[in-house]
Scaffold this motif. Structure first.
Motif, mmCIF file in Angstrom:
data_model
loop_
_atom_site.group_PDB
_atom_site.id
_atom_site.type_symbol
_atom_site.label_atom_id
_atom_site.label_comp_id
_atom_site.label_asym_id
_atom_site.label_seq_id
_atom_site.Cartn_x
_atom_site.Cartn_y
_atom_site.Cartn_z
ATOM 1 N N SER A 1 0.819 -1.207 0.000
ATOM 2 C CA SER A 1 0.000 0.000 0.000
ATOM 3 C C SER A 1 0.854 1.258 0.000
ATOM 4 N N ALA A 2 2.002 1.176 0.658
ATOM 5 C CA ALA A 2 2.822 2.377 0.844
ATOM 6 C C ALA A 2 3.659 2.683 -0.388
ATOM 7 N N THR A 3 4.453 1.697 -0.823
ATOM 8 C CA THR A 3 5.432 1.958 -1.879
ATOM 9 C C THR A 3 5.292 0.994 -3.050
ATOM 10 N N GLY A 4 4.347 0.057 -2.951
ATOM 11 C CA GLY A 4 4.214 -0.933 -4.012
ATOM 12 C C GLY A 4 5.265 -2.024 -3.928
ATOM 13 N N GLN A 5 6.006 -2.097 -2.808
ATOM 14 C CA GLN A 5 6.940 -3.210 -2.602
ATOM 15 C C GLN A 5 6.177 -4.379 -1.986
ATOM 16 N N GLU A 6 6.697 -5.612 -2.207
ATOM 17 C CA GLU A 6 6.080 -6.747 -1.526
ATOM 18 C C GLU A 6 6.464 -6.726 -0.061
ATOM 19 N N MET A 7 7.672 -6.250 0.175
ATOM 20 C CA MET A 7 8.206 -6.213 1.531
ATOM 21 C C MET A 7 9.197 -5.053 1.524
ATOM 22 N N SER A 8 9.169 -4.226 2.537
ATOM 23 C CA SER A 8 10.185 -3.186 2.633
ATOM 24 C C SER A 8 11.540 -3.860 2.853
ATOM 25 N N VAL A 9 12.631 -3.155 2.637
ATOM 26 C CA VAL A 9 13.941 -3.809 2.716
ATOM 27 C C VAL A 9 14.213 -4.316 4.131
#
Lengths: 217, 476
Positions: B266-274
């Motif tokens: 929702s935030a950045t379109g990443q599956e998982m933040s780093v």
């Protein structure tokens, strides 16, 4: 200070139309929910977990080298240092599981926590998560957390048998193998990055510029 | 409750200024494209998305319904692991606790990871007043610290700055470190900030982070970052302080897994933040690094007053920023226009609850009711409905504009008299049609300057719907 505690708890209870703590029968149910955690909805992760882990880690610009066994670690690291112009003074986690690596004499090795000037660290990993290509690293005397963040290059030795399907599987493993949480659990998915300048992604913000997984087996 | 002084009453004037600010419009144009597209592809790739949303909502609702028990459970586990828990009812109490902890640690330099609750309680000012050097370590936060501005987005605090403006800021502020060349490329700017901040990380006495979750099962605090700044902040200094709202607690590690799946997409379109990091107490006796003290400050600051009424929905918010990224008002006027810490749709709901509806000005009205924020909210928060509740309250407290009240009264008078209503509307439609018969549009209309000031009003055809219907002219 304890006044605030009493006030907040009283305010919360008042909002929930209660004046007292939950009755024991309800509290027991909550204690059970916490003591025996259940996975909720999990996205489907089909196929071979190791291949999925490699694909996902690669997709977030993590480097992955698959090695049939641990004898190839030193050579893989030499190749890494040459390709990325990294000096061969390296820091290796004081992890007994890394004691068996037959290092080339090109390397000058120290086994300790990280310092600001370190260029490359080698650590183990507790697990890998196929779902998102994520590494699980635990802090401990053998695996200081600073090694995961200070050096420019972080090389992680991961046993392919430790790759699980979902995040919840890593938690289940952790609960069954350890009695308590370590100080730090790091879930790491790729090299450090930032999008804070005009929303363009740049790598190597504060943590490692390169994350390289040596996947054994 | 307090925190930074609100300037939300100024919304209308600031909106006008920002819409004509070319730098802001350039920066927001880039942001809108990026965030919306990336989220859409990430969500489309997960067939289970709607089930995940429902599960995330259920976890939070369950926890909120038993919040006292989960807070006490979390506290007990933190203590069991050697950490300390402090409770703060208000912003002032929270700031005092943090400042006292810094003083007790003999701190001079404090590094900070990004924390919205720290902004909310005005911690930056409190640290400055106590004579502590505060260093923001998230790149976006660092940029706005140099610019001496508040964040304009909850996950991308410097989203309103162009690269050129960042170049200027770094050029001006990094001279003192011997970095005199003005860098203009993204990678060079990132590298320069890395170099300057590295020294600060290594010499800080206290590290302060927020928390995305508090886990009752283990007593862990969880932060989610991409840069790794939060981890250098919570690993290197002697003391780690976590500031967190009481609504951040959730039952188990498995529950974090569910909400993590919603958060980054929702935030950045990443599956998982780093980096997703679970901190549980201070360093253990045999550890080679990590802080020797760990403190968690649990902050109420108005949250308990949101429980048990319609605003409890807002306590599910995980601060992803999707609502603002999809809001036509936010993307047109930028975050600073909102005049307080929280911006966009979630800010327009939260701000009146935290600073009072009297000081919130137009925030509940800064909404087109298009509903996109609620559609994309991973926690299914009915944001437009909550804004409507604020509008009703403003009206009930006579806080809306006298002219708006007059018009509403006039409309209510007519609406209760159908025959009269039809005649007035019929007359109005004919008059407007006549006025606009030449061009088909009206360029000016009394009492509607807000509309005609920036665009024409299409003229009606001359007949009301009711009349056409009666005459048997049915729409096709």
């Amino acid at each position: 200070m304890s006044d605030a505690r009493a006030r907040i708890l009283a305010d919360v209870r008042a909002a929930l139309r209660r004046t007292e703590p939950l009755p024991p029968s309800v509290a027991r149910g909550l204690e059970q929910r916490v003591a025996a955690p259940q996975a909720n909805v999990q996205p489907a992760v089909d196929g071979d977990v190791v291949e999925r882990f490699v694909a996902k880690m690669t997709a977030v610009n993590g480097l992955v080298t698959r090695l049939p066994d641990r004898s190839g670690i030193s050579a893989a690291l030499e190749a890494h240092c040459e390709r990325h112009h990294v000096p061969t003074d390296i820091v290796v986690a004081p992890d007994p599981a890394l004691d068996d690596i037959a290092w080339s004499n090109r390397f000058s090795i120290e086994r300790r926590a990280a310092r600001g000037e370190d260029r490359l660290s080698v650590t183990g990993a507790y697990a890998g998560i196929a779902e998102t290509g994520t590494l699980v690293l635990l802090s401990g005397p053998e695996s200081p957390t600073s090694l995961n963040f200070l050096p420019d290059d972080h090389v992680v030795v991961l046993d392919a048998r430790r790759v699980v399907r979902h995040i919840e599987d890593a938690w289940a493993t952790l609960r069954s193998e350890r009695r308590t949480m370590p100080r730090t659990v790091n879930l790491i998915t790729g090299p450090s990055k930032t999008g804070d300048i005009e929303q363009k992604i740049h790598e190597g913000a504060h943590g490692p510029r390169r994350l390289h997984v040596l996947l054994i087996g | 409750m307090s925190g930074p002084a609100p300037r939300s009453r100024d919304f209308e004037r600031r909106a006008y200024v920002e819409i004509h600010n070319p730098n802001l419009q350039e920066a927001m144009g880039l942001a809108k494209q990026g965030f919306v597209g990336k989220r859409a592809s990430a969500v489309a790739a997960v067939p289970e998305w709607e089930q995940l949303r429902a599960a995330g909502r259920e976890i939070k609702e369950h926890t909120l319904a038993h919040l006292d028990w989960y807070l006490e459970r979390f506290e007990a586990k933190v203590r069991e692991n050697g950490g300390h828990v402090h409770w703060a009812s208000t912003a002032e109490e929270a700031c005092r606790i943090v400042v006292d902890l810094c003083r007790a640690a003999g701190a001079r330099r404090v590094t900070k990871g990004k924390s919205m609750v720290a902004e909310e309680i005005g911690l930056n000012e409190a640290l400055a007043d106590a004579g502590l050097e505060r260093v923001e370590t998230d790149l976006g936060e660092y940029i706005i610290q140099l610019a001496d501005e508040p964040p304009s987005h909850i996950i991308a605090p410097a989203v309103h700055k162009t690269k050129d403006q960042v170049s200027d800021l770094f050029h001006r502020h990094h001279r003192q470190y011997g970095l005199t060349e003005r860098q203009t490329e993204g990678p060079a700017l990132v590298a320069e900030a890395r170099e300057v901040l590295r020294e600060k990380f290594l010499t800080a006495d206290v590290g302060i982070t927020g928390a995305n979750f508090l886990v009752a099962e283990t007593g862990s605090t969880v932060i989610v970052t991409n840069e790794g700044n939060g981890d250098l902040t919570n690993t290197l200094p002697r003391v780690h302080i976590v500031t967190a709202g009481i609504e951040k607690v959730i039952p188990t590690l498995d529950d974090t897994a569910t909400i993590l799946r919603l958060l980054a997409r929702s935030a950045t379109g990443q599956e998982m933040s780093v980096y997703t990091t679970f901190s549980t107490g201070p360093r253990r006796a045999s550890d080679l690094d990590g802080p020797s003290e760990m403190h968690v400050v649990l902050i109420d600051n108005g949250r308990s007053q949101m429980l048990g009424n319609e605003f409890h929905h807002m306590l599910r918010c995980i601060r992803c920023g999707a609502c603002m990224n999809h809001c036509p008002v936010y993307t047109a006027v930028g975050g600073h226009t909102y005049g307080w810490v929280y911006v966009g749709p979630m800010g327009s709901v939260l701000t009146p609850l935290m600073i009072g509806i009297e000081d919130s000005g137009h925030l509940p009205n800064a909404c087109t009711m298009n509903g996109r924020c609620a559609e994309v909210c991973p926690m299914q928060i009915p944001l437009p409905d909550l804004l409507r509740v604020h509008r009703e309250r403003q009206h009930a407290s006579r806080l809306d504009a006298p002219r708006a009240r007059m018009m509403l009264r006039a409309w209510a008078f007519l609406a209760r008299r159908p025959a009269l209503y039809r005649r007035v509307v019929d007359l109005g439609a004919r008059a407007l049609a006549m006025l606009g018969r030449r061009r088909g549009r009206l360029r000016w209309l009394p009492l509607a300057g807000g509309w005609t000031g920036s665009r024409d009003l299409p003229a009606p055809q001359g007949e009301t719907f009711t009349r056409a219907w009666r005459a048997g002219r049915r729409p096709r």
